[in-house]
Design a protein around this motif. Structure first.
Motif, mmCIF file in Angstrom:
data_model
loop_
_atom_site.group_PDB
_atom_site.id
_atom_site.type_symbol
_atom_site.label_atom_id
_atom_site.label_comp_id
_atom_site.label_asym_id
_atom_site.label_seq_id
_atom_site.Cartn_x
_atom_site.Cartn_y
_atom_site.Cartn_z
ATOM 1 N N LEU A 97 0.829 -1.207 0.000
ATOM 2 C CA LEU A 97 0.000 0.000 0.000
ATOM 3 C C LEU A 97 0.867 1.261 0.000
ATOM 4 O O LEU A 97 0.584 2.222 -0.711
ATOM 5 N N LYS A 98 1.909 1.241 0.812
ATOM 6 C CA LYS A 98 2.819 2.401 0.859
ATOM 7 C C LYS A 98 3.503 2.587 -0.501
ATOM 8 O O LYS A 98 3.612 3.712 -1.014
ATOM 9 N N GLU A 99 3.931 1.485 -1.096
ATOM 10 C CA GLU A 99 4.600 1.559 -2.386
ATOM 11 C C GLU A 99 3.634 2.000 -3.480
ATOM 12 O O GLU A 99 3.983 2.788 -4.363
ATOM 13 N N GLY A 100 2.387 1.496 -3.423
ATOM 14 C CA GLY A 100 1.424 1.784 -4.475
ATOM 15 C C GLY A 100 0.821 3.171 -4.415
ATOM 16 O O GLY A 100 0.429 3.726 -5.446
ATOM 17 N N THR A 101 0.726 3.750 -3.205
ATOM 18 C CA THR A 101 0.060 5.049 -3.049
ATOM 19 C C THR A 101 0.994 6.161 -2.587
ATOM 20 O O THR A 101 0.650 7.342 -2.714
ATOM 21 N N GLY A 102 2.129 5.809 -2.006
ATOM 22 C CA GLY A 102 3.025 6.811 -1.447
ATOM 23 C C GLY A 102 2.580 7.335 -0.099
ATOM 24 O O GLY A 102 3.193 8.258 0.444
ATOM 25 N N LEU A 103 1.536 6.725 0.487
ATOM 26 C CA LEU A 103 0.990 7.183 1.763
ATOM 27 C C LEU A 103 1.252 6.159 2.860
ATOM 28 O O LEU A 103 1.323 4.950 2.590
ATOM 29 N N THR A 104 1.374 6.625 4.100
ATOM 30 C CA THR A 104 1.486 5.726 5.242
ATOM 31 C C THR A 104 0.261 4.813 5.276
ATOM 32 O O THR A 104 -0.869 5.259 5.063
ATOM 33 N N ALA A 105 0.485 3.533 5.541
ATOM 34 C CA ALA A 105 -0.587 2.543 5.452
ATOM 35 C C ALA A 105 -0.668 1.710 6.718
ATOM 36 O O ALA A 105 0.308 1.571 7.462
ATOM 37 N N ALA A 106 -1.860 1.144 6.943
ATOM 38 C CA ALA A 106 -2.081 0.259 8.089
ATOM 39 C C ALA A 106 -3.095 -0.800 7.693
ATOM 40 O O ALA A 106 -3.887 -0.616 6.755
ATOM 41 N N SER A 107 -3.059 -1.919 8.405
ATOM 42 C CA SER A 107 -4.042 -2.977 8.173
ATOM 43 C C SER A 107 -4.420 -3.621 9.494
ATOM 44 O O SER A 107 -3.657 -3.586 10.463
ATOM 45 N N SER A 108 -5.607 -4.203 9.518
ATOM 46 C CA SER A 108 -6.146 -4.881 10.699
ATOM 47 C C SER A 108 -6.587 -6.265 10.253
ATOM 48 O O SER A 108 -7.503 -6.393 9.435
ATOM 49 N N PHE A 109 -5.920 -7.299 10.781
ATOM 50 C CA PHE A 109 -6.135 -8.668 10.298
ATOM 51 C C PHE A 109 -6.812 -9.547 11.339
ATOM 52 O O PHE A 109 -6.528 -9.443 12.539
#
Length: 629
Positions: free
Chosen positions: A289-301
Motif C-alpha cells: 500500500l505504501k509503495e502503491g500510493t506513497g501514503l502511510t498505510a495500516a491494516s487490521s487482520f
C-alpha cells in the motif's frame, strides 16, 4: 567442572580435551581472538592459506596443513585438505587399538577440533557471477572435513560459525581445555544442517540453470526448477509455539530457511501460529500500500484476512463523530495513527482482537490510540522509545510486538506443505499501481479522479491478501467492506456490500446521537451501534441492549436507512478475479459504487461493461488475477 573420562574402544566420552585444531575460514570474524584462546590452552594450530597468514601476522605459531600432511597444495588450491592424515586424524576412534596402530603406521595424529567456513557459494550466485564462477565456489574440502569431524563427534568438535566461539571458549575454560559430549552433538547437528543447506543451494542453482537451457527461446522471468532435479529444502528451528491452529495440534514451531533469518524480530509477547500468519500477510499488505500510493498505510487482520486496511487520509467532521475522534485531536493525528484509525474503523466488530500492521515507525500517538483497542499484536518497521513502552504495557505485558526485518528477501519461489504434498510457485510479488488502474478503462465513463485511483489501489492490494474468492470496497483511502472466502463472487459482493452499508449508516445522525450511559465501554458502544443499524433484536437481546442507554433509542427504520444509503456515492470496488455475470455490478450499485477494478478476461466482460455503463460507473481491467489461498 565435568570429569574428563579416558576413552576405551567403542565408547563415548563426556569431556574430550582439545590438543590439536585445524583452522580454515573464509569469514575471519573473531578468528584471531579465538585462536589466541586455543593457543593459551596449549592447542596446536594447523591451518591453510590466508587463515594461516592472518594468524601468523597476529604473532601466533601455526603449522601449515601441507607441512602436517607432507603433501603440497595443488590444482589451484582445489586439493589441500583432502588427505588421509587430515581425515584419519578426524575420524579415528579414540581408544580403538586397531585405529591407533594404523595411525601410528601412517604417521597420523589426532585432530580434535575443526574450525571452518564453507566457500561463499550463495553469495557468489547473488552477485550475478557466471555459472563457471559459481561452480568454482563449490567447496569440496570444507564439507568433507565438516562431515568427518561431525560424524566423529563422540571425540571431535566441529565449529562452523563465529557466533559459536564464545560458548566454546567458556566451556573449555570450565572443563580444563575440553568440550562436553552435549556440546559436540549440538555442534555436529548444526554442521550437518549447514551442509544440507549448502548442497540445497547448489542443487537449486544448477536446476535453475538447467531450466534455462531447456527453454532457451523463452527464458523464465524468475528462476524455475526442472522436474528432473530433486530440490532439497533445509529449515532451522527458531522458537516453539504453544500449539498450531488449534490446541490439540502439538508440537508446533516456527522455522526459518537455513541461511536466512525470520522476517520479524519479537520485541514483546509470545506470538502464536495464527498471529504470525496474520503478521506475514498484514505486513506485506501495508508495504505494498505504501509503495502503491506513497501514503502511510495500516491494516487490521483477523484469521488471515484483513478486517480493514487504509492509508493516511484526513478525517471529515462526520467521520470524527463516527470513529469517536475529538475534533481537537484530529489535527494532531500522525499519519501512522490516522492510517490505523481508518483501518480499524472499516469493520470495528471484525477488528476486535486483531493483529495489525503499520508501514511506518510507530510513534507515541499511534501507540496511545492502539492501547485503547482490543488487539493482539502489531508489526511495524520500528517504534519510538515512548511508543514501545506504551505498547509493552498493553494486555498486562502480553501484547505482541514484532519488528520487521529491514530489507528482508523472502525469495522468488515459495513452498507450502499440505497433506504430504509440497506446492511450489513463484511468489505473488506484483504490486498494483496507478498505471494498472488507468491503462485499460473500458466503460463510457473513462475518467478516474486521483481519489478514485487511490481507492482502487487500496481495494486491489487489500484483496490480494484476502482469502479468495474476494472483493473489497474502498472510500476515502480506507476499506469499507471486505468479502472473503465465498464460493460465489456475487455472494462476496453481497457480504462486503452489507459491511459497506453498515459502515455508511454508522454516520447516520440517529446513530451518532445514541444516548449511551456513562461507563459503557468503547467496544460495547461499537457493537451497540451495529446492532441498532441491523435492528433484528430478539426480545431478550433488546432488553439488554436498551440497558446501555439513558433512554430507549427510537428505532432506525428501513425507510430511513434506505433514504440515507441513497446518498452513498464515490465508492470503489475491486475483485480478485473477473466478474462472471453482471449480478455483482447490479448489487454493487445499491451501495454507492462509482468505480470498478477487475482483471477482466471473461466471456461475460461485455455484459459486465454494459452493466457498469447502465449505472454510470467507470471500470478498468488490470489484467492481473489476485487469488489468495
Amino acid at each position: 567442572m565435568a570429569h574428563i573420562l579416558t576413552a576405551v574402544e567403542g565408547s563415548t566420552v563426556d569431556v574430550v580435551p582439545i590438543r590439536r585444531a585445524l583452522i580454515s575460514v573464509s569469514d575471519k570474524t573473531g578468528i584471531v581472538e579465538f585462536a589466541q584462546f586455543l593457543a593459551s590452552q596449549n592447542v596446536e594450530l594447523l591451518s591453510t592459506g590466508g587463515t594461516a597468514k592472518k594468524l601468523r601476522d597476529a604473532g601466533m605459531t601455526v603449522k601449515d596443513v601441507s607441512e602436517y600432511t607432507g603433501a603440497a597444495e595443488c590444482l589451484d588450491g582445489r586439493v589441500k585438505t583432502l588427505h588421509p592424515k587430515v581425515h584419519g586424524g578426524l575420524l579415528a576412534v579414540r581408544g580403538n587399538a586397531q585405529h591407533e596402530a594404523q595411525m601410528k603406521e601412517q604417521g597420523m595424529s589426532f585432530i580434535d577440533m575443526t574450525i571452518l567456513n564453507l566457500y561463499p557459494f550463495e553469495a557468489t550466485v547473488k552477485s550475478g557471477a557466471s555459472l563457471a564462477q559459481c561452480v568454482e565456489n563449490i567447496d569440496i574440502g570444507g564439507p568433507s572435513m565438516l562431515r568427518s569431524t561431525a560424524k566423529n563427534h563422540n571425540f571431535t568438535t566441529i565449529v562452523t560459525d563465529p557466533a559459536q566461539y564464545a560458548e566454546i571458549q567458556a566451556e573449555m575454560a570450565a572443563n580444563s581445555g575440553g568440550t562436553t559430549l552435549a556440546l559436540r552433538r549440538r555442534l555436529a547437528a548444526k554442521a550437518f544442517a549447514l551442509t544440507a543447506s549448502y548442497d540445497s543451494a547448489i542443487a537449486t542453482h544448477l536446476a535453475q540453470e538447467m531450466a534455462k537451457l531447456e527453454a532457451p527461446a523463452e527464458p523464465p522471468t524468475v528462476p524455475t526448477l526442472t522436474s528432473k532435479v530433486v530440490v532439497p529444502r533445509v529449515y532451522q528451528p527458531e522458537f516453539p509455539l504453544k500449539y498450531g491452529c488449534n490446541p490439540h495440534q502439538k508440537p508446533a514451531m516456527i522455522l526459518s530457511r537455513a541461511g536466512s533469518k525470520l522476517p520479524f524480530d519479537v520485541l514483546n509477547g509470545t506470538p502464536g501460529y495464527i498471529n504470525l500468519l496474520d503478521a506475514a500477510n498484514a505486513w506485506q499488505l501495508v508495504v505494498e500500500l505504501k509503495e502503491g500510493t506513497g501514503l502511510t498505510a495500516a491494516s487490521s487482520f483477523k484469521h488471515v484476512s484483513p478486517a480493514g486496511a487504509a492509508v493516511a487520509v484526513p478525517l471529515s467532521d462526520v467521520e470524527c463523530q463516527a470513529y469517536e475522534v475529538k475534533p481537537e485531536d484530529r489535527d494532531s493525528l500522525t499519519p501512522s495513527a490516522l492510517a490505523y484509525l481508518r483501518a480499524r474503523n472499516a469493520d470495528p466488530m471484525c477488528s476486535f482482537g486483531d493483529f495489525c500492521a503499520v508501514s511506518d515507525v510507530v510513534d507515541e500517538g499511534t501507540a496511545k490510540y492502539l492501547k485503547k483497542e482490543v488487539s493482539d499484536g502489531i508489526v511495524a518497521p520500528g517504534y519510538t522509545p515512548e511508543a514501545l513502552e506504551i505498547l509493552k504495557s498493553k494486555k498486562g505485558g502480553k501484547f505482541i510486538i514484532l519488528q520487521a526485518t529491514d530489507n528482508y528477501q523472502p525469495g522468488d519461489v515459495e513452498y507450502r506443505e499440505v497433506y504430504g504434498m509440497t506446492f511450489s510457485q513463484k511468489r505473488n510479488d506484483v504490486v498494483l499501481t496507478k498505471e494498472d488502474m488507468t491503462k485499460q478503462i473500458v466503460t463510457s465513463k473513462n475518467e478516474l479522479s486521483e481519489g478514485a485511483i487511490r481507492d482502487l489501489i487500496v481495494a486491489s492490494i487489500c484483496i490480494k491478501y484476502t482469502q479468495s474468492n474476494s472483493v473489497g470496497f474502498a472510500k476515502d483511502g480506507m476499506m469499507v467492506g471486505v468479502g472473503a472466502g465465498q464460493q460465489s463472487r456475487v455472494d462476496c459482493v453481497k457480504l462486503a456490500g452489507r459491511k459497506v452499508s453498515t459502515w455508511y449508516l454508522r454516520q447516520h445522525p440517529k446513530v451518532l446521537a445514541l444516548p449511551f450511559k456513562e461507563g459503557v465501554k468503547r467496544q460495547d458502544r461499537v457493537n451497540a451501534r451495529v446492532r441498532y443499524i441491523e435492528g433484528d433484536f430478539t426480545d431478550e437481546e433488546k432488553v439488554r441492549w436498551e440497558a446501555q442507554f439513558s433512554s430507549p433509542p427510537e428505532a432506525l427504520t428501513a425507510e430511513e436507512k434506505a433514504a440515507f444509503l441513497k446518498e452513498a456515492t464515490g465508492i470503489s470496488i475491486s475483485s480478485d478475479a473477473f466478474f462472471p455475470f453482471r449480478d455483482s455490478i447490479d448489487h454493487a450499485s445499491k451501495v454507492g459504487v462509482s468505480f470498478v477494478a477487475q482483471p477482466g478476461g471473461s466471456v461475460q466482460d461485455p455484459q459486465v461493461t454494459e452493466a457498469c455503463n447502465d449505472y454510470g460507473m467507470a471500470m478498468c481491467f488490470t489484467g492481473t488475477r489476485l487469488f489468495h489461498h
